[in-house]
Design an enzyme around this catalytic site. Structure first.
Site, mmCIF file in Angstrom:
data_model
loop_
_atom_site.group_PDB
_atom_site.id
_atom_site.type_symbol
_atom_site.label_atom_id
_atom_site.label_comp_id
_atom_site.label_asym_id
_atom_site.label_seq_id
_atom_site.Cartn_x
_atom_site.Cartn_y
_atom_site.Cartn_z
ATOM 1 N N HIS A 100 -51.141 78.228 9.408
ATOM 2 C CA HIS A 100 -50.809 78.751 8.272
ATOM 3 C C HIS A 100 -51.764 77.465 8.114
ATOM 4 C CE1 HIS A 100 -48.265 76.415 11.238
ATOM 5 N NE2 HIS A 100 -47.966 75.313 11.038
ATOM 6 N N HIS A 102 -51.487 73.675 6.073
ATOM 7 C CA HIS A 102 -50.919 72.416 5.589
ATOM 8 C C HIS A 102 -51.552 71.803 4.287
ATOM 9 C CE1 HIS A 102 -47.966 72.133 8.917
ATOM 10 N NE2 HIS A 102 -49.139 71.794 9.020
HETATM 11 P P1 AMP Z 1 -47.102 73.152 12.479
HETATM 12 O O1 AMP Z 1 -46.660 72.249 13.518
HETATM 13 O O2 AMP Z 1 -48.920 72.504 11.800
HETATM 14 O O3 AMP Z 1 -46.576 74.457 13.413
HETATM 15 O O4 AMP Z 1 -46.641 73.620 11.225
HETATM 16 C C1 AMP Z 1 -45.197 74.262 10.782
HETATM 17 C C2 AMP Z 1 -44.999 73.540 10.006
HETATM 18 O O5 AMP Z 1 -43.665 74.998 9.618
HETATM 19 C C3 AMP Z 1 -43.761 72.533 10.376
HETATM 20 O O6 AMP Z 1 -44.069 71.389 9.139
HETATM 21 C C4 AMP Z 1 -42.303 72.837 9.744
HETATM 22 O O7 AMP Z 1 -41.500 72.068 8.583
HETATM 23 C C5 AMP Z 1 -42.782 73.856 8.733
HETATM 24 N N1 AMP Z 1 -41.922 74.986 8.652
HETATM 25 C C6 AMP Z 1 -41.326 75.188 9.921
HETATM 26 N N2 AMP Z 1 -40.159 76.879 10.186
HETATM 27 C C7 AMP Z 1 -39.860 77.351 8.010
HETATM 28 C C8 AMP Z 1 -38.851 77.527 6.874
HETATM 29 N N3 AMP Z 1 -37.962 78.332 7.519
HETATM 30 N N4 AMP Z 1 -39.546 76.754 5.749
HETATM 31 C C9 AMP Z 1 -40.530 76.303 5.237
HETATM 32 N N5 AMP Z 1 -41.401 75.768 6.387
HETATM 33 C C10 AMP Z 1 -41.001 75.562 7.786
#
Ligand code: AMP
Ligand code: ZN
Length: 142
Positions: A100, A102
């Site tokens: 993903h 950001h």
């Molecule tokens: P990363 O640390 O780059 O893997 O980012 C994962 C992101 O996914 C974090 O910023 C979380 O807050 C976000 N996240 C996890 N679960 C969900 C969810 N169900 N809906 C939206 N964002 C999520």
């Protein structure tokens, strides 16, 4: 992938707050808004991290970023800039292993997000930099 939270979001099995969707990507608000409007752009195909992208998927996913970024910026006159962040591997703060990107809008107000690169300009001699680059060049291919 059956136990992947982002695959479940893409499949509509768990809710998300959608920003944009097409055949290739889903963009939705991060559940933890680092700044207001913090959005995740997710390829619909399960790919764990950047290391696993092929060129076509990368071209398709990254091609979506400018228009989503522009829409985020246009959504709030207080937004002055935006960070694009993509974490790969636990050591790089990846916590969800479905790749993903950001998109983190930046405000001179309402914003406590920070990235700290530090100053490492004196850490390497030119020869050391060249050796690092040579190691990468040897692996990058055509
Ligand atoms: P990363 O640390 O780059 O893997 O980012 C994962 C992101 O996914 C974090 O910023 C979380 O807050 C976000 N996240 C996890 N679960 C969900 C969810 N169900 N809906 C939206 N964002 C999520
Ligand atoms: Zn997945």
């Amino acid at each position: 992938m059956s136990d992947c939270i982002f695959c479940k979001i893409i499949a509509g099995e768990i809710p998300s707050v959608k920003v944009y969707e097409d055949d290739t990507v889903l963009a939705f608000l991060d559940i933890s808004q680092a700044t207001p409007g913090h959005t995740l752009v997710v390829p619909k195909v399960h790919v764990p991290d950047l290391f696993a992208y092929d060129a076509d998927l990368a071209a398709a996913v990254f091609a979506r970023l400018p228009k989503i970024a522009r829409a985020i910026k246009a959504s709030d006159p207080r937004i002055e800039g935006l960070n694009v962040l993509n974490n790969n591997g636990e050591v790089a703060y990846q916590s969800v292993f479905h790749s993903h990107i950001h998109l983190i809008p930046r405000y001179s107000t309402a914003d406590d997000f920070s990235i700290h690169f530090g100053d490492h300009t004196q850490d390497y001699t030119p020869a050391q930099l060249e050796a690092v680059a040579a190691g990468i060049r040897a692996k990058v291919g055509a």
